[in-house]
Scaffold this motif. Structure first.
Motif, PDB file in Angstrom:
ATOM      1  N   MET A  92       0.825  -1.202   0.000  1.00 19.65           N
ATOM      2  CA  MET A  92       0.000   0.000   0.000  1.00 19.65           C
ATOM      3  C   MET A  92       0.860   1.253   0.000  1.00 19.65           C
ATOM      4  O   MET A  92       1.906   1.291   0.646  1.00 19.65           O
ATOM      5  CB  MET A  92      -0.921   0.003   1.223  1.00 19.65           C
ATOM      6  N   SER A  93       0.398   2.278  -0.713  1.00 20.61           N
ATOM      7  CA  SER A  93       1.219   3.475  -0.877  1.00 20.61           C
ATOM      8  C   SER A  93       0.457   4.772  -0.671  1.00 20.61           C
ATOM      9  O   SER A  93       1.037   5.852  -0.810  1.00 20.61           O
ATOM     10  CB  SER A  93       1.849   3.479  -2.277  1.00 20.61           C
ATOM     11  N   TYR A 227      -2.466   1.817   4.754  1.00 24.64           N
ATOM     12  CA  TYR A 227      -1.151   2.327   4.362  1.00 24.64           C
ATOM     13  C   TYR A 227      -0.312   2.661   5.590  1.00 24.64           C
ATOM     14  O   TYR A 227       0.899   2.398   5.624  1.00 24.64           O
ATOM     15  CB  TYR A 227      -1.332   3.545   3.468  1.00 24.64           C
TER      16      TYR A 227
END
Length: 408
Positions: A92-93, A227
């Motif tokens: 996740m970013s 994230y």
């Protein structure tokens, strides 16, 4: 083996084998999702990402990071390090990668209507609230966490005095009736009169807002991964030499990401909650020192991760068991005086689910010897950790050296 469905009892795999297999399966999933040409879409039946395969791949890699770190202190450490390093750049970013399933409020509405409005049964636990209030004796900041007012709302029972952001003590009552129960309910059957904080269910700016008249107009959901969790995992990985960068800087990025996730989560349903940079800075600047040793730094990471995981209680429980933080030994957490489960000694925490009764009745010979009915761990069988967790805790008033977490 070829035991399932054959009328035979099934031997147990070791915990290590299970975790190694989970990592391998997640890696295979990620590899398969790297090319989704010809993949059949399930559209609205995908309740997490609505057919966004790229986000599913990010989730798979975030879970690889999570499970790799889970076994980082075990014999699987080197294998886990390899998995972690292969996943960290694919995870996740951004806040929008939040993995969750929104609840159908046309189904859940009546349940929450009763528990929230009628029974006042959405009161949080007091140690968690004291951390959010900045008053926890083991993690005092003097500054309220800006996430507090989104997750919860203050009590409004005007006839009481004191902090109406209080939570309620965990556990059962030793003797008689606790007057705080009456105080929590305002002396009547209306959850709208409570001196305790409660889940923020009533406004669109609330993380748990539900509108049972309009199933599209609500925030309530079940959360799986975020994230911010990947950033806290990265910060710990830096301490372990698995990743590069400045652990304290990444830790602060994780806190900021947690606040951004909340803003993203709320605004999608018509709310307007955003945590400002000034509120974030005030909070971060008031936090206890990050630490000098890796153990001290891990404690800082773990406590903030514990906060940011809310309301993913299962993962928060796993992290307390794995790292020992937040803990009893440093005053951050107070265990209940009495535990309602007879399978835990007084002053201990539940560290595992017990083996089901039908296993004892039909497959006991294949169960781990210590957990059989004649075994040494049977009587208090839920207080003993898994292979990746801290040793069984014995907080009976006499602090032992083994009570203090040792992760490095």
């Amino acid at each position: 083996g070829n035991y399932a469905g054959m009328g035979n009892t099934i031997p147990y795999n070791s915990q290590e084998e299970i975790y190694a297999d989970l990592l391998a399966r997640l890696k295979a999933d990620s590899d398969a999702l790297s090319n989704t040409d010809g993949q059949i879409g399930i559209d609205n039946y995908d309740m997490v990402y609505s057919n966004d395969f790229a986000k599913w791949r990010k989730l798979a890699n975030t879970l690889i990071m999570r499970l790799s770190m889970r076994v980082s202190g075990t014999s699987l450490a080197e294998t886990a390090k390899t998995y972690y390093q292969g996943a960290k750049d694919l995870a996740m970013s951004s806040a929008s990668d939040y993995a969750r399933i929104s609840c159908d409020s046309s189904v859940w509405g009546d349940y929450y209507d009763r528990t929230y409005y009628d029974w006042a049964n959405t009161i949080p636990e007091d140690c968690f609230m004291s951390v959010l209030n900045g008053t926890n004796k083991g993690y005092a900041t003097g500054v309220a966490d800006p996430r507090r007012a989104i997750w919860f709302e203050a009590g409004d029972l005007k006839s009481t005095t004191g902090n109406q952001w209080d939570g309620y003590p965990n556990g059962t009552i030793e003797n008689g009736t606790d007057a705080a129960v009456t105080k929590a309910h305002g002396g009547n059957n209306s959850g709208n009169s409570s001196s305790y904080a409660r889940l923020n269910c009533s406004t669109k700016e609330g993380f748990f807002f539900f509108d049972f008249h309009n199933s599209a107009n609500q925030n309530l959901s079940w959360c799986y991964a975020t994230y911010s969790e990947t950033l806290f995992l990265k910060a710990e990985a830096i301490l372990r030499g698995w990743d590069t960068g400045d652990a304290e800087s990444v830790w602060k990025q994780g806190i900021r990401a947690s606040m951004d996730e909340i803003a993203y989560f709320i605004t999608r349903s018509g709310g307007s909650t955003t945590i400002s940079s000034s509120a974030y800075n005030e909070y971060v600047n008031a936090l206890p020192a990050f630490g000098s040793s890796n153990e001290e730094k891990l404690r800082s990471i773990a406590i903030q991760k514990w906060i940011a995981l809310f309301p993913n209680s299962i993962e928060a429980w796993a992290e307390i068991r794995r790292t020992g933080y937040p803990g009893v030994y440093d005053g951050t957490v107070e265990l209940p005086m009495y535990n309602s489960g007879a399978q835990v000694e007084k002053g201990n925490i539940i560290q595992r689910m017990p083996y089901p009764e039908n296993e004892l009745q039909t497959n006991e010979a294949r169960m781990p010897e210590d957990f059989r009915s004649s075994g040494s761990k049977f009587k208090y069988r839920t207080q003993y950790g898994l292979f990746w967790s801290q040793a069984a805790l014995h907080h009976d008033g006499t602090l032992k050296a083994t009570d203090v977490p040792q992760n490095f």
